[in-house]
Design a protein around this motif. Structure first.
Motif, PDB file in Angstrom:
ATOM      1  N   PHE A 266       0.866  -1.175   0.000  1.00  9.58           N
ATOM      2  CA  PHE A 266       0.000   0.000   0.000  1.00  9.58           C
ATOM      3  C   PHE A 266       0.905   1.229   0.000  1.00  9.58           C
ATOM      4  CE2 PHE A 266      -2.731  -3.215   2.074  1.00  9.58           C
ATOM      5  CZ  PHE A 266      -3.825  -3.161   1.207  1.00  9.58           C
ATOM      6  N   SER A 267       1.179   1.730  -1.185  1.00  9.27           N
ATOM      7  CA  SER A 267       2.213   2.760  -1.344  1.00  9.27           C
ATOM      8  C   SER A 267       1.880   4.059  -0.642  1.00  9.27           C
ATOM      9  CB  SER A 267       2.440   3.029  -2.845  1.00  9.27           C
ATOM     10  OG  SER A 267       1.219   3.416  -3.459  1.00  9.27           O
ATOM     11  N   ASN A 268       0.583   4.349  -0.396  1.00 12.45           N
ATOM     12  CA  ASN A 268       0.209   5.605   0.252  1.00 12.45           C
ATOM     13  C   ASN A 268       0.149   5.499   1.775  1.00 12.45           C
ATOM     14  OD1 ASN A 268      -0.109   6.933  -2.230  1.00 12.45           O
ATOM     15  ND2 ASN A 268      -2.202   6.178  -2.443  1.00 12.45           N
ATOM     16  N   TYR A 269       0.459   4.320   2.306  1.00 14.66           N
ATOM     17  CA  TYR A 269       0.402   4.114   3.751  1.00 14.66           C
ATOM     18  C   TYR A 269       1.814   4.234   4.327  1.00 14.66           C
ATOM     19  CZ  TYR A 269      -0.787   1.922   8.219  1.00 14.66           C
ATOM     20  OH  TYR A 269      -0.971   1.666   9.550  1.00 14.66           O
ATOM     21  N   GLN A 270       1.896   4.596   5.622  1.00 17.60           N
ATOM     22  CA  GLN A 270       3.213   4.846   6.229  1.00 17.60           C
ATOM     23  C   GLN A 270       4.079   3.587   6.299  1.00 17.60           C
ATOM     24  OE1 GLN A 270       3.025   5.954  10.392  1.00 17.60           O
ATOM     25  NE2 GLN A 270       1.079   4.858  10.696  1.00 17.60           N
ATOM     26  N   TYR A 271       3.437   2.411   6.382  1.00 21.40           N
ATOM     27  CA  TYR A 271       4.169   1.149   6.311  1.00 21.40           C
ATOM     28  C   TYR A 271       3.696   0.426   5.042  1.00 21.40           C
ATOM     29  CZ  TYR A 271       4.683   2.221  11.287  1.00 21.40           C
ATOM     30  OH  TYR A 271       4.950   2.842  12.493  1.00 21.40           O
ATOM     31  N   PRO A 272       4.287   0.732   3.906  1.00 24.26           N
ATOM     32  CA  PRO A 272       3.709   0.264   2.639  1.00 24.26           C
ATOM     33  C   PRO A 272       3.771  -1.251   2.434  1.00 24.26           C
ATOM     34  CG  PRO A 272       5.813   1.362   2.270  1.00 24.26           C
ATOM     35  CD  PRO A 272       5.473   1.583   3.697  1.00 24.26           C
ATOM     36  N   ILE A 273       4.833  -1.904   2.912  1.00 22.82           N
ATOM     37  CA  ILE A 273       5.008  -3.334   2.632  1.00 22.82           C
ATOM     38  C   ILE A 273       4.987  -4.112   3.948  1.00 22.82           C
ATOM     39  CG2 ILE A 273       6.527  -5.095   1.663  1.00 22.82           C
ATOM     40  CD1 ILE A 273       7.624  -2.978  -0.238  1.00 22.82           C
ATOM     41  N   PHE A 274       4.089  -5.095   4.023  1.00 19.60           N
ATOM     42  CA  PHE A 274       3.994  -5.951   5.207  1.00 19.60           C
ATOM     43  C   PHE A 274       3.255  -7.225   4.818  1.00 19.60           C
ATOM     44  CE2 PHE A 274       0.536  -2.894   5.208  1.00 19.60           C
ATOM     45  CZ  PHE A 274      -0.592  -3.672   5.415  1.00 19.60           C
ATOM     46  N   PRO A 275       3.311  -8.284   5.647  1.00 17.50           N
ATOM     47  CA  PRO A 275       2.714  -9.579   5.273  1.00 17.50           C
ATOM     48  C   PRO A 275       1.209  -9.499   5.044  1.00 17.50           C
ATOM     49  CG  PRO A 275       4.252  -9.864   7.086  1.00 17.50           C
ATOM     50  CD  PRO A 275       4.096  -8.381   6.887  1.00 17.50           C
ATOM     51  N   ASN A 276       0.732 -10.313   4.116  1.00 16.53           N
ATOM     52  CA  ASN A 276      -0.688 -10.393   3.766  1.00 16.53           C
ATOM     53  C   ASN A 276      -1.476 -11.059   4.899  1.00 16.53           C
ATOM     54  OD1 ASN A 276      -3.199 -11.410   2.474  1.00 16.53           O
ATOM     55  ND2 ASN A 276      -2.249 -10.666   0.605  1.00 16.53           N
ATOM     56  N   ASN A 277      -2.707 -10.584   5.113  1.00 13.69           N
ATOM     57  CA  ASN A 277      -3.570 -11.191   6.143  1.00 13.69           C
ATOM     58  C   ASN A 277      -3.804 -12.678   5.911  1.00 13.69           C
ATOM     59  OD1 ASN A 277      -3.848  -8.719   7.385  1.00 13.69           O
ATOM     60  ND2 ASN A 277      -5.838  -8.265   6.468  1.00 13.69           N
ATOM     61  N   PHE A 278      -3.715 -13.102   4.647  1.00 12.91           N
ATOM     62  CA  PHE A 278      -4.050 -14.487   4.289  1.00 12.91           C
ATOM     63  C   PHE A 278      -2.808 -15.328   4.008  1.00 12.91           C
ATOM     64  CE2 PHE A 278      -7.502 -11.658   3.104  1.00 12.91           C
ATOM     65  CZ  PHE A 278      -8.568 -12.235   3.782  1.00 12.91           C
ATOM     66  N   GLU A 279      -1.670 -14.862   4.491  1.00 12.79           N
ATOM     67  CA  GLU A 279      -0.435 -15.617   4.288  1.00 12.79           C
ATOM     68  C   GLU A 279      -0.353 -16.780   5.267  1.00 12.79           C
ATOM     69  OE1 GLU A 279       4.080 -14.271   3.724  1.00 12.79           O
ATOM     70  OE2 GLU A 279       3.441 -14.252   5.826  1.00 12.79           O
ATOM     71  N   LEU A 280      -0.252 -17.985   4.726  1.00 14.88           N
ATOM     72  CA  LEU A 280       0.117 -19.178   5.494  1.00 14.88           C
ATOM     73  C   LEU A 280       1.436 -19.649   4.884  1.00 14.88           C
ATOM     74  CD1 LEU A 280      -3.301 -21.078   5.762  1.00 14.88           C
ATOM     75  CD2 LEU A 280      -2.249 -19.546   7.435  1.00 14.88           C
TER      76      LEU A 280
END
Length: 844
Positions: free
Chosen positions: A705-719
């Motif tokens: 999410f490039s417009n968010y302060q933490y743009p890159i982080f793990p997906n909610n659906f990552e297993l």
């Protein structure tokens, strides 16, 4: 002095001159020689049977004569008739007063080329065969009709003329082109599950064996056994394929898009497992005829591939009862019906209680129970049903019409009241979810290599919640409706046994309405959006079993009226047999999607089915687009099977509202993408009646999410890691399966501090999805047995246990501030506890 080569050449010319001089002087020569000279001079072909001309000799006609004059001369000098057809073919047959000669030509109607060695026959004998020019002749006796046949062509019977005819028959045969059946690898994971050359998995419920925890071939439960397919919350209404959300999957039932896929709010599939004939599942490389999805495709067809006998069956388990029947009205028509209804209106089984506790934990209905003081009362009614109807009718030998209807409904009514501190509080809650649809299809086989199919379909979905609070005198109504209508045109052209080509057109209209109506205080909002799309589809397939090459490429060109926008979606499927046992497969696709499910508030629709469908506006709600590529190595030999697939997938245009955040992004509205790559491995071994397999999946899945302060982080659906194992034993009519599934815990976001500022009670989080839940572990068991009676009646019993070890698996966790203590509360949601189920079925 002449060289030897020059001498031989002059001698050859001298011989030809003498021969020509001898003919002009009146020496008789074989008729065959005369015909050969005439063929060269006049560019014609003579058709004859050998015994008519083998002993005939005569003086040749003069070269200066015309073709017709020469034929007239030959006819006078012999006992033969010469029939001239368009100055191209000359038919020769004997002049016999008491017999009738039948002659003809056999051509292919696809390219008008002559067919040699075609058989002209009666039921008990062959009359003649065609020569290289497609010509035949025979002496007619008592025959009234003949059969013309040749390998690779559709045999044709024709009536013979009653009197002599000067014209030969002109007969055209249609090529009988049979597309080679795609080689399937059967019994992947269980009998009845196979893998096609195009990379898709195919499930045949009637041939289905058994899987751990399943006693029926439930389509959406079964697909979760396939590597790369999971459900983050143990629900068939939340199936995640390679990191995607459930709404990014396309679910089709006989061409109708289904917006509701689960009964009991996700624990049971809405698709009757005793009805479906074929279930096709595409993780990647789907056909260009499938649109409106950026993840997988699940296409269910209940149309039988071959004619079936009349049948009837009925069954019951600890959740529902169902009936199924098929009756052939005539040789060309049939009707098929199915109906299923929950038994919770009559009895609350242990299975139902486990399901109810699982679904309603951490919902507003449970919140009411937790906040009550004394004298709590509750009355709840829950039920669901689904029903289908199919009518098939063949018209003549080329046309078929099929009508499909389906209706699905879940209904929940909960009345709750409590009396405490002289305050009476009550709530009357209604939650209804339903989906119904219809499809009328017409299919015409123009000939053996051209087919047209037209579908006209409609699908309607409704999610309605109504809450009435007595003490506050407030009524809250929320409603989400979807209306989807369209028409599909598909043409199939079989060019040869190796190559086929498809083309088509699709029109789709989707209208979505969201309604909120509140009294005290009064609030009303109704938003309706409509989107119309057109799609042109082109697709070609090459399948050569000898060279072990399979290649399918297509493109889908979408045009969205409202946005005046074109989107091109190429698809490709390629496989090559490196050997008889080893196959290399490459799949790729670009896809798009105009609708999605979002969550406005976590307590919408009582927090039970809180997702609502919305449609793209091409700005704040973008059109979702995906691109995916996978490389697969498949090995099968000596009952061993190894399947290794590496993939990359990226989906753009997602919104934070569609991802179900319950952290600092819950009320943030922004758009972005997710990128996932990984590996899926399946190892399987079959030993007589025993089948065992082990699968492993690795997923690395990140948001951007490039417009968010933490743009890159793990997906909610990552297993990130998932391991599954099963051991299955099938012998005669007895089947038993035991299996286990282990996976990494899903990501969660923890608070930075456990202390709360009383003057400003807000949660301060760490970076999104900074940690994970504990790993998930579950052992499942199932077994079935069936037997037949002498009267042809079949009985089947089954038993299953989910979570045999009764492990308490946490599937979600979030935090909130308690209004009573101003402290942080940890809210946990758990998977099913040990859940037994039993079934009984009778068929005849």
């Amino acid at each position: 002095m002449l060289l030897p080569k020059q001498f031989h050449f002059l001698f050859f010319l001298f011989f030809l001159a003498l021969s020509a001089f001898a003919q002009d002087k009146g020496e008789a020569v074989p008729l065959k020689n005369i015909m050969m000279e005439m063929e060269q001079q006049h560019h014609v072909n003579f058709n004859y049977t050998e015994n008519n001309v083998e002993d005939v000799q005569l003086i040749p006609p003069k070269k200066s004569l015309s073709l017709e004059q020469k034929l007239e001369y030959l006819s006078k000098k012999t006992n033969l008739s010469f029939e001239n057809i368009d100055n191209k073919f000359i038919n020769i047959y004997k002049k016999e007063k008491d017999s009738l000669i039948v002659c003809g030509y056999v051509f292919s109607n696809s390219d008008n080329k002559p067919i040699g060695n075609a058989n002209i026959s009666l039921p008990n004998k062959t009359l003649a065969s065609t020569n290289s020019n497609g010509y035949f002749e025979f002496k007619k006796e008592n025959e009234t009709s003949i059969l013309i046949s040749h390998v690779g062509f559709i045999s044709k019977r024709i009536a013979l003329p009653n009197s002599d005819s000067k014209n030969c028959l002109q007969i055209q045969l249609e090529p009988e082109i049979t597309a080679l059946a795609e080689i399937k690898t059967n019994a992947i994971l269980a009998s009845g599950i196979s893998k096609n050359k195009d990379g898709s998995f195919e499930i045949k419920p009637k041939k289905f064996g058994i899987l751990p925890g399943l006693i029926e071939p439930d389509a959406l439960q079964t697909m979760q056994q396939i590597p790369g397919v999971n459900s983050i919350d143990e629900s068939v209404s939340s199936i995640n394929v390679r990191g995607g959300t459930h709404d990014q999957n396309l679910f089709l039932w006989n061409g109708i898009r289904m917006y509701q896929t689960g009964h009991f709010f996700g624990l049971i599939s809405v698709f009757n497992p005793n009805l479906a004939h074929t279930i096709s599942i595409y993780k990647n490389g789907s056909s260009a005829f499938f649109g409106e999805s950026v993840s997988s495709v699940v296409a269910i067809s209940s149309t039988p591939e071959t004619a079936e006998k009349n049948s009837f069956s009925a069954g019951i388990n600890m959740i529902n009862a169902d009936v199924y029947g098929k009756y052939n009205l005539s040789k060309k028509s049939y009707i098929e019906i199915s109906a299923r209804k929950s038994i919770t209106d009559f009895v609350e089984t242990p299975t139902y209680k486990e399901y109810f506790d699982k679904i309603f934990q951490n919902t507003t209905i449970k919140d009411f129970l937790q906040n009550q003081n004394v004298d709590y009362e509750s009355d709840k009614k829950f039920g669901f049903y689904d029903a289908t109807l199919k009518y098939g009718q063949k018209i003549g030998s080329k046309d078929q019409i099929i009508l499909d209807l389906i209706t699905i409904k879940d209904n929940l009514e909960v009345f709750q009241s409590a009396m405490g501190n002289n305050i009476y509080k009550s709530e009357d809650n209604v939650l209804r979810q339903q989906n119904y649809g219809g499809n009328l299809s017409w299919k015409r086989n123009w000939n053996s290599f051209n087919t047209t199919k037209i579908n006209v379909y409609t699908s309607a979905y409704e999610l309605l919640a109504k809450q009435k609070t007595t003490n506050e005198n407030q009524i809250v109504i929320q409603e989400n409706t979807v209306n989807n209508n369209g028409i599909n045109l598909e043409n199939n052209h079989i060019i040869s046994s190796r190559f086929s080509f498809n083309d088509g057109y699709q029109f789709n209209e989707t209208g979505i309405t969201n309604l909120e109506d509140v009294t005290n205080p009064d609030f009303y909002r109704k938003v309706k959006d409509v989107l119309r799309t057109h799609a042109l589809i082109l697709e070609g397939k090459y399948n050569d079993t000898l060279s072990r090459i399979y290649f399918k490429a297509g493109t889908r060109i979408n045009y969205i009226e409202k946005f005046k926008k074109y989107i091109v979606e190429p698809r490709v499927q390629f496989s090559y047999g490196l050997s008889k046992s080893l196959i290399l497969e490459l799949l790729g696709e670009l896809k798009s999607q105009n609708s999605q499910q979002i969550i406005d508030l976590q307590k919408d629709y009582f927090g039970i089915e809180k997702r609502r469908w919305i449609i793209s506006n091409n700005t704040t709600i973008p059109i979702q687009k995906s691109k995916q590529l996978s490389l697969n190595l498949f090995y099968k030999k000596n009952d061993w099977l190894l399947d290794i697939e590496n993939f990359y997938k990226k989906v753009e245009g997602i919104t934070t509202s569609s991802q179900g955040f319950q952290n600092q992004l819950e009320f943030v509205k922004t758009t972005g993408d997710y990128e996932v790559w990984g590996t899926e491995i399946l190892v399987q071994k079959k030993m007589n009646h025993f089948l065992t397999w082990l699968s492993y999946t690795y997923n690395h899945n990140n948001y951007n999410f490039s417009n968010y302060q933490y743009p890159i982080f793990p997906n909610n659906f990552e297993l990130m890691h998932t391991v599954s194992w099963a051991g299955i034993f099938e012998k005669n009519n007895f089947k038993i399966a035991l299996g286990t599934k282990l996976s990494s815990g899903r990501p969660k976001t923890s608070p930075k501090s456990s202390l709360i500022d009383v003057s400003n009670p807000t949660l301060i989080y760490n970076t999104p999805n900074n940690t994970n839940l504990d790993f998930f572990s579950q052992v499942n068991f199932s077994s079935t047995y069936k037997w037949d009676t002498e009267k042809g009646i079949q009985y089947k019993v089954g038993v299953s246990i989910l979570n045999v070890l009764n492990r308490k698996n946490e599937i979600s966790e979030y935090y909130r501030i308690s209004s009573l203590t101003n402290s942080i509360e940890e809210v946990e949601t758990f998977a099913l506890q040990r859940t037994p189920n039993m079934s009984f079925r009778v068929s005849f």
